[in-house]
Design a protein around this motif. Structure first.
Motif, short mmCIF file in Angstrom:
data_model
loop_
_atom_site.label_atom_id
_atom_site.label_comp_id
_atom_site.label_asym_id
_atom_site.label_seq_id
_atom_site.Cartn_x
_atom_site.Cartn_y
_atom_site.Cartn_z
N LEU A 217 -41.12 104.71 9.37
CA LEU A 217 -40.36 103.80 10.29
C LEU A 217 -38.76 103.36 9.66
O LEU A 217 -38.17 102.27 10.73
CB LEU A 217 -41.65 102.61 9.72
N ALA A 218 -37.96 103.86 8.98
CA ALA A 218 -36.62 103.37 8.48
C ALA A 218 -36.43 104.20 9.70
O ALA A 218 -35.04 103.64 10.39
CB ALA A 218 -36.31 104.31 7.23
N GLN A 219 -36.72 105.19 11.11
CA GLN A 219 -35.85 105.66 11.90
C GLN A 219 -36.41 105.32 12.81
O GLN A 219 -36.12 105.47 13.99
CB GLN A 219 -36.09 106.93 11.40
N MET A 220 -37.32 103.80 12.91
CA MET A 220 -37.30 103.16 13.82
C MET A 220 -36.61 101.83 14.39
O MET A 220 -37.29 100.95 14.24
CB MET A 220 -38.81 103.00 14.79
N SER A 241 -35.04 95.08 5.46
CA SER A 241 -33.86 95.44 5.92
C SER A 241 -33.03 95.73 7.38
O SER A 241 -32.21 95.69 7.20
CB SER A 241 -32.51 94.68 4.90
N THR A 242 -34.31 96.87 6.92
CA THR A 242 -34.00 97.13 8.26
C THR A 242 -34.18 97.77 9.38
O THR A 242 -33.17 97.97 10.03
CB THR A 242 -35.34 99.08 7.64
N VAL A 269 -35.02 87.55 3.38
CA VAL A 269 -34.68 87.65 4.12
C VAL A 269 -34.62 86.27 4.95
O VAL A 269 -33.57 86.19 5.91
CB VAL A 269 -35.38 88.82 4.98
N ASN A 270 -35.55 85.66 4.52
CA ASN A 270 -35.45 84.40 5.34
C ASN A 270 -34.90 82.99 5.13
O ASN A 270 -34.07 82.16 5.69
CB ASN A 270 -37.21 83.88 4.79
#
Length: 382
Positions: A217-220, A241-242, A269-270
């Motif tokens: 999923l990191a590649q999307m 953060s990806t 992140v929020n």
């Protein structure tokens, strides 16, 4: 004509061939072969042609065609041609033979086709379709074309006894889809998320059940929505953060180790990122998935199955509150005594019982060694 309530005649396979009984407020209609053992509004053999025009003119009180939705098990695909002149809100079709079908111009808003292990060749050039579900074995599905389809779901059936990951075949016709949902059984083979990389336009990914290779999923990085539900192992899930444009994120009823890490990341992140919706909740221990969805007695038939399941659930409830190992042993012995008193218990059933004991022992508030549980099994099981 407003659809009648109660019993009336319907010419499904011939003049007044079926008496149906419709309850007030019923919006759907089911058709299935009687030998399937499923409850249906009308029984029709799998290969018997159906006069779908029998539903012409029937309406719901508020206006619009009745039924709003169909559930059909059989091999008559003539409903597709009929739907080009008759709008259908929802159609669920389960095959009982190989099929090659073309849904171009079909006026079906939500379509679900389950190949049931048979070869399925399908065309989906249709802007009327809002959603498509393809169920069963994806290796037996050929998508000839899918112009206009932006949203698709694969409901995948797997082999509980296999450890080989499930990979989606290459579907060139789906190169432009933006939203995909993968639904897997919770226990058994895991879906390899790497097979989603073929869909370069994806913006939304929704995943259910047993999953693996989350690293893909990191590649999307273009994803804006991610959902993971009922997942017993989220090992390798990338940092939040990806995805810089992520505005929808939900993890629900997933294993707690990765879930707790994501919960902390979400708080951070929020502080700098605004979500339309984001939540990580209902985190579970891995034993929860086994005791809820992988009970060894599930496939036992008849009274033996009912008695074994009842005893298992009683033992599970009790062992979670056990004060010490001696008390936990008593609950496990009680389960074995129930099994000992059941007729015709053979080697395979005894192996299921041994597996059940290990599952239950893992749910105790303290650690019980597997070797000790095996000793109790050998001591008390007949």
């Amino acid at each position: 004509m407003i659809v009648p309530i109660g019993k009336f005649r319907l010419s499904l396979t011939g003049e007044n061939s079926h008496t149906v009984n419709i309850s007030a407020g019923q919006g759907g209609f089911s058709i299935a072969p009687k030998k399937m053992g499923e409850k249906a509004d009308a029984y029709v053999d799998a290969d018997t042609p159906i006069q779908w025009t029998a539903f012409n003119g029937l309406e719901v009180p508020a206006g619009g065609n009745w039924p709003r939705g169909f559930y059909y098990i059989g091999n008559d695909s003539s409903f597709i041609e009929w739907s080009k002149r008759h709008e259908i809100e929802n159609f669920v079709w389960k095959l009982l033979a190989p099929a090659s079908v073309d849904f171009t111009n079909a006026q079906i808003r939500h379509l679900s086709v389950h190949n049931n292990g048979f070869e399925l060749s399908i065309k989906l050039d249709n802007t009327y379709l809002r959603s498509v579900v393809l169920g069963g074995n994806p290796d037996k599905i050929t998508i000839e074309s899918a112009m206009g389809v932006k949203n698709i779901t694969f409901g995948i059936e797997t082999d509980k006894k296999s450890n080989e990951p499930v990979v989606l075949p290459h579907f060139p016709a789906l190169k432009d889809i933006e939203r995909i949902e993968i639904s897997m059984p919770i226990i058994g083979q895991a879906f390899d998320c790497g097979s989603l990389l073929q869909f370069k336009q994806l913006k939304s990914v929704t995943l259910w059940g047993s999953l693996c290779n989350f690293e893909a999923l990191a590649q999307m990085p273009q994803l804006t929505a991610i959902g993971v539900r009922y997942c017993p192992d989220m090992t390798g899930f990338p940092p939040l953060s990806t995805w810089k444009d992520l505005n929808y994120f939900i993890v629900w009823n997933a294993e707690e180790l990765t879930g707790k890490r994501l919960k902390k990341e979400l708080k951070e992140v929020n502080k700098t990122h605004s979500f339309e919706y984001a939540s990580v909740s209902q985190l579970r221990k891995k034993t929860w998935f086994a005791t809820e969805y992988n009970i060894p007695f599930t496939n036992w038939e008849g009274k033996n199955g009912r008695e074994a399941m009842k005893a298992y659930k009683a033992a599970l409830k009790a062992i979670k509150k056990a004060k010490d190992e001696k008390e936990a042993k008593g609950f496990l012995v009680a389960l074995m005594q129930v099994i000992n008193n059941l007729p015709n218990i053979e080697t395979e059933e005894r192996a299921d019982t041994a597996e059940a004991l290990q599952q239950l022992a893992a749910c105790a508030p303290f650690t019980i060694k597997e070797e000790k549980v095996q000793e109790w099994f050998e001591e008390y099981i007949d």
